[in-house]
Design an enzyme around this catalytic site. Structure first.
Site, short mmCIF file in Angstrom:
data_model
loop_
_atom_site.label_atom_id
_atom_site.label_comp_id
_atom_site.label_asym_id
_atom_site.label_seq_id
_atom_site.Cartn_x
_atom_site.Cartn_y
_atom_site.Cartn_z
N ASP A 90 35.86 -36.10 11.76
CA ASP A 90 36.71 -35.09 11.13
C ASP A 90 36.29 -33.66 11.47
OD1 ASP A 90 38.20 -37.06 9.91
OD2 ASP A 90 37.13 -36.95 8.00
N LYS A 126 40.70 -31.26 4.11
CA LYS A 126 41.89 -31.85 4.72
C LYS A 126 42.45 -32.96 3.86
CE LYS A 126 39.67 -35.79 5.99
NZ LYS A 126 39.99 -37.15 5.50
#
Length: 314
Positions: free
Chosen positions: A145, A17
């Site tokens: 995350d 990401k």
């Protein structure tokens, strides 16, 4: 799905990401910071393959140096498999083989992607049939995350980054990721930001904490909805960047180099040290990748948004 036969494996792929935007609140009494971030999953992946076994073990290969990764119970993928096994009452184990492409300690959530992919893979392997919400709950226990690595796409994360809401992104955005030779410790970067804020109390600057609960600027959401790379470039922001740059001053020179070589903008992703450069088109991204490579910088072209963790084969 039933438990796979002994010679069968499950292959799951999960993305790294980029934090397009990140605001960080002051540390709470527990030492943690509330954040507001805009995540985008990009086409730099971790591949997790699992086989039935008596124990839960993990090994690594890949295009990044995995020699320093722990393979004991401190590894996040091992934690993910054990958490799922305890939750679902699975008596057996799994042999995990992970092929890594996301930089380690690079601010792109590679370990979180490993954990998310492990949850999906072991759920399929063991036939636990947990719902997506159940898997999301387990992911949130593993790290801030990990839930986003499950969902992918583009999303807004609040709290510690694990409370997700989808964000509409039109089209595809093109990135060149400049990958550092050495990682940065996420806790160290947060500590450095706290130190900067103490040093500069009352002084406006890139270290300034939000006045209230952190929030993602509306300009980011507008740019994503419009699919406008130039507009998004003007909205990129990361409170952690000033701390990462103080710990690794060469990052400032790298950002300048990339922007001079044609990037619309460069930003430290998460806690760094990976720098994500946004390009206007795929062709301009390739040209930027070539320019950075010529300067002896490891650079990878990627696009986003992409899917979260999903089964590739069973």
């Amino acid at each position: 799905m039933t438990i796979a036969a002994a010679d069968e494996s499950v292959h799951v792929r999960a993305p790294g990401k980029i934090n397009l935007f990140m605001r960080v609140g002051d540390a709470g009494a527990d030492g943690y910071h509330d954040v507001a971030t805009a995540y985008q999953a990009v086409s730099l992946y971790e591949d997790v393959r699992v086989w039935p076994d008596d124990r839960i073990t993990v090994s690594f290969t890949g295009t990044v140096d995995t020699s320093g990764l722990p393979t004991d119970s401190s590894n996040l993928a091992i934690k993910a498999a054990k958490l799922l096994a305890r939750t679902a009452g699975v008596p057996g184990g799994a042999r995990l083989e992970i092929t890594k492409h996301v930089p380690i300690a690079g601010g792109m959530g590679g370990g979180s992607a490993d954990a998310a992919a492990t949850l999906v893979a072991c759920d399929a392997l063991w036939g636990t049939a947990l719902s997506r919400d159940d898997l999301h709950g387990l992911a949130a226990k593993l790290g801030a995350d990990v839930p986003f690595a499950l969902t992918g796409g583009t999303a807004i994360g609040t709290g510690r980054g694990d409370r997700l809401s989808p964000a509409l992104a039109t089209g595809s955005f093109h990135w060149v990721l400049a990958i550092a030779e050495h990682g940065l410790s996420t806790p160290a970067v947060y500590r450095e930001l706290d130190a900067l804020r103490l040093e500069h109390v009352g002084e406006p600057g890139p270290w300034t904490a939000p006045g209230g609960p952190p929030a993602v600027d509306h300009s980011v959401l507008q740019a994503l909805r419009a699919g406008d790379a130039a507009q998004l470039a003007g909205a990129l922001h990361n409170d952690l960047q000033v701390a990462a740059v103080r710990l690794a001053p060469e990052l400032a020179e790298l950002i300048d180099l990339g922007e001079q070589a044609g990037a619309l903008a460069g930003i430290v992703s998460g806690s760094g040290p990976t720098v994500a450069f946004l390009a206007a088109t795929s062709e301009e991204a390739i040209a930027l990748q070539v320019a950075l490579s010529a300067a002896r910088i490891k650079a990878v072209h990627a696009h986003g948004p992409v899917h979260g963790a999903r089964i590739m084969s069973v």
